[in-house]
Design an enzyme around this catalytic site. Structure first.
Site, PDB file in Angstrom:
ATOM      1  N   GLY A   1       1.990  29.728   9.525  1.00 24.43           N
ATOM      2  CA  GLY A   1       0.874  30.580   9.106  1.00 24.43           C
ATOM      3  C   GLY A   1       1.266  31.354   7.869  1.00 24.43           C
ATOM      4  N   CYS A   2       0.790  32.570   7.768  1.00 25.76           N
ATOM      5  CA  CYS A   2       1.068  33.410   6.606  1.00 25.76           C
ATOM      6  C   CYS A   2       2.571  33.608   6.443  1.00 25.76           C
ATOM      7  CB  CYS A   2       0.371  34.753   6.762  1.00 25.76           C
ATOM      8  SG  CYS A   2       0.782  35.913   5.450  1.00 25.76           S
ATOM      9  N   PHE A   3       3.076  33.328   5.250  1.00 30.42           N
ATOM     10  CA  PHE A   3       4.524  33.425   5.048  1.00 30.42           C
ATOM     11  C   PHE A   3       5.043  34.856   5.116  1.00 30.42           C
ATOM     12  CE2 PHE A   3       3.448  32.007   0.423  1.00 30.42           C
ATOM     13  CZ  PHE A   3       2.889  33.235   0.082  1.00 30.42           C
TER      14      PHE A   3
END
Length: 177
Positions: free
Chosen positions: A9-11
């Site tokens: 997902g979002c890094f």
């Protein structure tokens, strides 16, 4: 040193946790395995480049193993949601392990098999992709250490902070002093 490349997902969430681990020299947010050369964040977010948001982790295998790296990975994101993590939706948010060699591929497949057998997420199947790393581009500078630099930002308070807290509690023995 060895390198692992992981997308959950979002890094910002993934990077924040790995930068706290003993044995990790660096965790760099970036983009992997797409078809656009040197993509921008805006392009990746459009979902048209084929890249996944990933974190490239450089670590000392005498301090932390690849299996432990993966145990953290499978704790800080939901590997049962295809192309999404929470409100972040699109192929760029897919769950992916970009392997650097056959040994990593074997460990990743074994960890997934073990977690599937344990049914930690109930009957939902793990949809994490395991594929060789094709290409990695570091994200723009403002994405690096984003949570540390922006702890009061809304997304960090609502999403990253709780994931980091869960990580710190579960992996307290692996967190840097």
């Amino acid at each position: 040193m060895e390198v692992a490349t992981l997308g959950g997902g979002c890094f910002w969430c993934v990077e924040a946790c790995y930068n706290m681990l003993r044995g990790v020299q660096s965790a760099i947010s970036g983009y992997a395995n797409g078809q656009t050369k040197d993509p921008s964040y805006k392009a990746v977010c459009s979902g048209t480049t084929g890249h996944a948001e990933v974190v490239q982790v450089t670590y000392d295998p005498t301090v932390i193993s690849f299996k432990e790296i993966l145990e953290v990975f499978f704790t800080v994101h939901d590997p049962t949601t295809k192309d999404r993590q929470g409100n972040d939706v699109g192929t760029q948010y897919r769950s992916i392990i970009c392997t650097h060699n056959d040994a990593q591929r074997a460990v990743a497949q074994q960890v997934i098999a073990d977690l599937t057998a344990q049914q930690l997420w109930g009957p939902a199947p793990i949809v994490t992709q395991v594929e060789p790393l094709d290409v990695f581009y570091p994200a723009e500078d403002y994405h690096q250490n984003y949570f540390v630099q922006n702890p009061g930002q809304g997304y960090c308070r609502a999403v990253v902070g709780p994931k980091v807290a869960k990580f710190r509690q579960k992996f307290a023995k692996l967190v840097k002093a």
